[in-house]
Motif scaffolding. Structure first.
Motif, PDB file in Angstrom:
ATOM      1  N   UNK A  18       0.867  -1.177   0.000  1.00 58.34           N
ATOM      2  CA  UNK A  18       0.000   0.000   0.000  1.00 58.34           C
ATOM      3  C   UNK A  18       0.902   1.225   0.000  1.00 58.34           C
ATOM      4  N   UNK A  19       0.660   2.144  -0.929  1.00 57.46           N
ATOM      5  CA  UNK A  19       1.490   3.338  -1.040  1.00 57.46           C
ATOM      6  C   UNK A  19       0.691   4.537  -0.541  1.00 57.46           C
ATOM      7  N   UNK A  20       1.316   5.287   0.366  1.00 60.53           N
ATOM      8  CA  UNK A  20       0.657   6.396   1.050  1.00 60.53           C
ATOM      9  C   UNK A  20       1.543   7.641   0.994  1.00 60.53           C
ATOM     10  N   UNK A  21       0.925   8.800   0.774  1.00 69.37           N
ATOM     11  CA  UNK A  21       1.654  10.073   0.841  1.00 69.37           C
ATOM     12  C   UNK A  21       2.085  10.292   2.285  1.00 69.37           C
ATOM     13  N   UNK A  22       3.381  10.482   2.513  1.00 68.01           N
ATOM     14  CA  UNK A  22       3.918  10.502   3.873  1.00 68.01           C
ATOM     15  C   UNK A  22       3.411  11.636   4.744  1.00 68.01           C
ATOM     16  N   UNK A  23       3.132  12.806   4.201  1.00 72.26           N
ATOM     17  CA  UNK A  23       2.764  13.938   5.049  1.00 72.26           C
ATOM     18  C   UNK A  23       1.260  14.138   5.215  1.00 72.26           C
ATOM     19  N   UNK A  24       0.456  13.633   4.291  1.00 74.70           N
ATOM     20  CA  UNK A  24      -0.996  13.820   4.388  1.00 74.70           C
ATOM     21  C   UNK A  24      -1.736  12.548   4.783  1.00 74.70           C
ATOM     22  N   UNK A  25      -1.098  11.392   4.624  1.00 78.68           N
ATOM     23  CA  UNK A  25      -1.753  10.121   4.906  1.00 78.68           C
ATOM     24  C   UNK A  25      -2.638   9.631   3.764  1.00 78.68           C
ATOM     25  N   UNK A  26      -2.685  10.372   2.676  1.00 76.25           N
ATOM     26  CA  UNK A  26      -3.511   9.997   1.529  1.00 76.25           C
ATOM     27  C   UNK A  26      -3.030   8.666   0.944  1.00 76.25           C
ATOM     28  N   UNK A  27      -3.962   7.708   0.783  1.00 78.98           N
ATOM     29  CA  UNK A  27      -3.620   6.426   0.171  1.00 78.98           C
ATOM     30  C   UNK A  27      -3.601   6.629  -1.340  1.00 78.98           C
ATOM     31  N   UNK A  28      -2.472   6.300  -1.954  1.00 74.51           N
ATOM     32  CA  UNK A  28      -2.279   6.582  -3.367  1.00 74.51           C
ATOM     33  C   UNK A  28      -2.555   5.394  -4.272  1.00 74.51           C
ATOM     34  N   UNK A  29      -2.074   4.228  -3.899  1.00 73.94           N
ATOM     35  CA  UNK A  29      -2.206   3.074  -4.781  1.00 73.94           C
ATOM     36  C   UNK A  29      -1.834   1.793  -4.049  1.00 73.94           C
ATOM     37  N   UNK A  53       5.321  12.644  -6.663  1.00 67.06           N
ATOM     38  CA  UNK A  53       5.358  13.724  -7.642  1.00 67.06           C
ATOM     39  C   UNK A  53       4.322  13.404  -8.709  1.00 67.06           C
ATOM     40  N   UNK A  54       3.352  14.290  -8.904  1.00 69.93           N
ATOM     41  CA  UNK A  54       2.337  14.079  -9.929  1.00 69.93           C
ATOM     42  C   UNK A  54       1.328  13.016  -9.543  1.00 69.93           C
ATOM     43  N   UNK A  55       0.680  12.457 -10.560  1.00 71.26           N
ATOM     44  CA  UNK A  55      -0.369  11.459 -10.368  1.00 71.26           C
ATOM     45  C   UNK A  55       0.242  10.118  -9.962  1.00 71.26           C
ATOM     46  N   UNK A  56      -0.438   9.420  -9.054  1.00 72.43           N
ATOM     47  CA  UNK A  56      -0.002   8.071  -8.676  1.00 72.43           C
ATOM     48  C   UNK A  56      -0.665   7.021  -9.574  1.00 72.43           C
ATOM     49  N   UNK A  57      -1.842   7.327 -10.067  1.00 66.72           N
ATOM     50  CA  UNK A  57      -2.609   6.353 -10.851  1.00 66.72           C
ATOM     51  C   UNK A  57      -2.264   6.442 -12.341  1.00 66.72           C
ATOM     52  N   UNK A  58      -2.264   5.300 -13.002  1.00 63.23           N
ATOM     53  CA  UNK A  58      -1.985   5.270 -14.442  1.00 63.23           C
ATOM     54  C   UNK A  58      -3.057   5.979 -15.259  1.00 63.23           C
ATOM     55  N   UNK A  72       6.486   7.870 -16.759  1.00 65.53           N
ATOM     56  CA  UNK A  72       5.511   8.951 -16.588  1.00 65.53           C
ATOM     57  C   UNK A  72       6.102  10.216 -15.980  1.00 65.53           C
ATOM     58  N   UNK A  73       7.203  10.068 -15.249  1.00 70.11           N
ATOM     59  CA  UNK A  73       7.751  11.202 -14.507  1.00 70.11           C
ATOM     60  C   UNK A  73       7.079  11.403 -13.155  1.00 70.11           C
ATOM     61  N   UNK A  74       6.083  10.572 -12.844  1.00 71.22           N
ATOM     62  CA  UNK A  74       5.343  10.667 -11.587  1.00 71.22           C
ATOM     63  C   UNK A  74       6.027   9.783 -10.539  1.00 71.22           C
ATOM     64  N   UNK A  75       7.113  10.290 -10.028  1.00 69.25           N
ATOM     65  CA  UNK A  75       8.037   9.546  -9.176  1.00 69.25           C
ATOM     66  C   UNK A  75       7.518   9.409  -7.752  1.00 69.25           C
ATOM     67  N   UNK A 109      -4.071   8.928 -14.532  1.00 68.73           N
ATOM     68  CA  UNK A 109      -3.779  10.354 -14.454  1.00 68.73           C
ATOM     69  C   UNK A 109      -4.359  11.034 -13.231  1.00 68.73           C
ATOM     70  N   UNK A 110      -5.083  10.297 -12.376  1.00 73.10           N
ATOM     71  CA  UNK A 110      -5.622  10.885 -11.158  1.00 73.10           C
ATOM     72  C   UNK A 110      -4.581  10.832 -10.049  1.00 73.10           C
ATOM     73  N   UNK A 111      -4.767  11.672  -9.059  1.00 74.60           N
ATOM     74  CA  UNK A 111      -3.819  11.753  -7.937  1.00 74.60           C
ATOM     75  C   UNK A 111      -3.656  10.397  -7.248  1.00 74.60           C
ATOM     76  N   UNK A 112      -4.787   9.705  -6.997  1.00 75.92           N
ATOM     77  CA  UNK A 112      -4.735   8.384  -6.386  1.00 75.92           C
ATOM     78  C   UNK A 112      -5.515   7.403  -7.247  1.00 75.92           C
ATOM     79  N   UNK A 113      -5.278   6.137  -7.012  1.00 75.60           N
ATOM     80  CA  UNK A 113      -6.028   5.099  -7.722  1.00 75.60           C
ATOM     81  C   UNK A 113      -7.436   4.948  -7.161  1.00 75.60           C
TER      82      UNK A 113
END
Length: 131
Positions: free
Chosen positions: A37-48, A108-113, A83-86, A115-119
């Protein structure tokens, strides 16, 4: 938990191999994979959600960028190479059962293929059920 901080703080393993003390704690599925599970470290947002085998986890821990095993393409892929979305690794945690990883990243950028921020953007099943 394996924090990606200074080189001396990370578990060490022979080149290209996951440290035995980490490998022994993983409970892999029949294909040798663990859910990540991949999560944005500072906001807790689940990305993918992605899948890792020992080599993908080793690369993630040692390179500082998230690497997955693609079940459909049967190959490793490092998030953002095309994608550059590292995803830069902030920390990696193993759950209590050893069968799932929480990878905290700086996205950096969208996590989802798509193009959205999260899956998980716009995919609220509760809202669909209520209709």
């Amino acid at each position: 938990m394996a924090e990606r901080t200074q080189h001396g703080d990370r578990p060490q393993a022979p080149e290209g191999r996951l440290a035995p003390q980490i490998a022994s704690r993983l409970k892999r599925d029949a294909c040798g994979l663990v859910a990540a599970v991949v999560q944005q470290h500072d906001t807790g947002e689940v990305l993918m959600l992605g899948w890792m085998d020992d080599e993908a986890l080793h690369r993630t821990l040692t390179e500082g960028r998230v690497t997955f095993w693609s079940r459909s393409r049967q190959e490793y892929w490092r998030k953002g190479d095309t994608s550059g979305h590292v995803q830069r690794v902030h920390s990696v945690h193993l759950d209590c059962d050893g069968d799932a990883l929480l990878v905290r990243v700086d996205q950096t950028g969208a996590a989802c293929h798509t193009g959205t921020r999260t899956c998980f953007d716009g995919r609220d099943l509760n809202a669909e059920q209520a209709v």
